[in-house]
Design a protein around this motif. Structure first.
Motif, PDB file in Angstrom:
ATOM      1  N   GLN A  54       0.832  -1.207   0.000  1.00 56.51           N
ATOM      2  CA  GLN A  54       0.000   0.000   0.000  1.00 56.51           C
ATOM      3  C   GLN A  54       0.868   1.259   0.000  1.00 56.51           C
ATOM      4  O   GLN A  54       0.573   2.224  -0.719  1.00 56.51           O
ATOM      5  N   ASP A  60      -4.741  -1.246  -2.467  1.00 53.34           N
ATOM      6  CA  ASP A  60      -5.706  -0.383  -1.785  1.00 53.34           C
ATOM      7  C   ASP A  60      -6.379  -1.193  -0.689  1.00 53.34           C
ATOM      8  O   ASP A  60      -6.982  -2.234  -0.962  1.00 53.34           O
ATOM      9  N   TYR A  62      -7.997   0.735   1.997  1.00 55.51           N
ATOM     10  CA  TYR A  62      -8.841   1.678   2.721  1.00 55.51           C
ATOM     11  C   TYR A  62     -10.314   1.282   2.667  1.00 55.51           C
ATOM     12  O   TYR A  62     -10.888   1.102   1.599  1.00 55.51           O
ATOM     13  N   HIS A  63     -10.934   1.165   3.859  1.00 52.23           N
ATOM     14  CA  HIS A  63     -12.376   0.936   3.975  1.00 52.23           C
ATOM     15  C   HIS A  63     -12.840  -0.279   3.177  1.00 52.23           C
ATOM     16  O   HIS A  63     -13.940  -0.289   2.635  1.00 52.23           O
TER      17      HIS A  63
END
Length: 230
Positions: A54, A60, A62-63
């Protein structure tokens, strides 16, 4: 028995190569359990691997419940290339100041690897080596902070090209890299910066949107191939 840090490094390298060589496409899911099984490591270590990727701009997390190969937008691509051009100029200046027979040999040896990959018709390896030429320049600059930032930018650019670029001949990159080495050796700063700018512009202009439908990859078989690579 290898240490946890060695195992994390090996898994990170394998996944990075698979992404840069386009075996793992943008948006591909990277389940922790499957990666953990393949590399015989805990979820904690897998998360360390994904965190490293990352920071390189390749993954990725994130969330998301499951990490994925990053999918940069074209707007981000333009920003990445703009910043990269500025930092590459600084790297060129730094390498020129530190120029030595050892630096020349290291760069020429890398170009020989590129030529060998091209001769074998290995497009994926050629793509990765083309990016790694710039990573080698960053390392040879002697500036650790510059090296760190360029590592992330070059990795991100390689992913962008994997997503958006049209086919091209690796011969172009090889000849451009050889011209850069010649300018550095001649201590011609103006020529070196001009050649670098032209080279990066030619790389950036290969980025085109493709709407091709992709088949979901077999993550296990890809990891088997890249984890055994040296």
């Amino acid at each position: 028995m290898s240490s946890n840090s060695d195992r994390v490094e090996a898994a990170t390298l394998a996944l990075r190569r698979a992404i840069i060589e386009q075996a793992l496409k943008a948006g591909t899911k990277l389940p922790e359990d499957e990666i953990g099984r393949h590399f015989s490591m805990s979820r904690t270590l897998v998360r360390a691997v994904l965190a490293k990727l990352q920071t390189q701009g390749l993954v990725d997390t994130y969330h998301k419940r499951t990490a994925t190969v990053a999918r940069p937008s074209l707007e981000e691509a333009r920003d990445v290339f703009a910043v990269r051009r500025s930092l590459e100029r600084e790297a060129m200046r730094s390498v020129m100041k530190r120029w030595s027979p050892e630096i020349e040999k290291a760069l020429k040896n890398h170009v020989k690897e590129e030529e060998a990959a091209h001769a074998k018709g290995d497009a994926r390896l050629s793509t990765r080596l083309a990016g790694e030429f710039h990573l080698k320049l960053a390392t040879l600059s002697g500036n650790a902070l510059l090296e760190r930032y360029l590592f992330e930018l070059v990795s991100r650019c390689s992913l962008i090209l994997a997503m958006y670029s049209r086919p091209h001949s690796s011969e172009c990159a090889i000849s451009e890299h050889s011209a850069l080495i010649a300018a550095l050796k001649a201590q011609d700063a103006a020529a070196a910066e001009r050649l670098m700018d032209e080279h990066l512009v030619s790389v950036e202009t290969r980025a085109l949107i493709t709407e091709e439908a992709e088949t979901a990859p077999d993550l296990g078989s890809i990891l088997s191939r890249y984890s055994s690579a040296r």
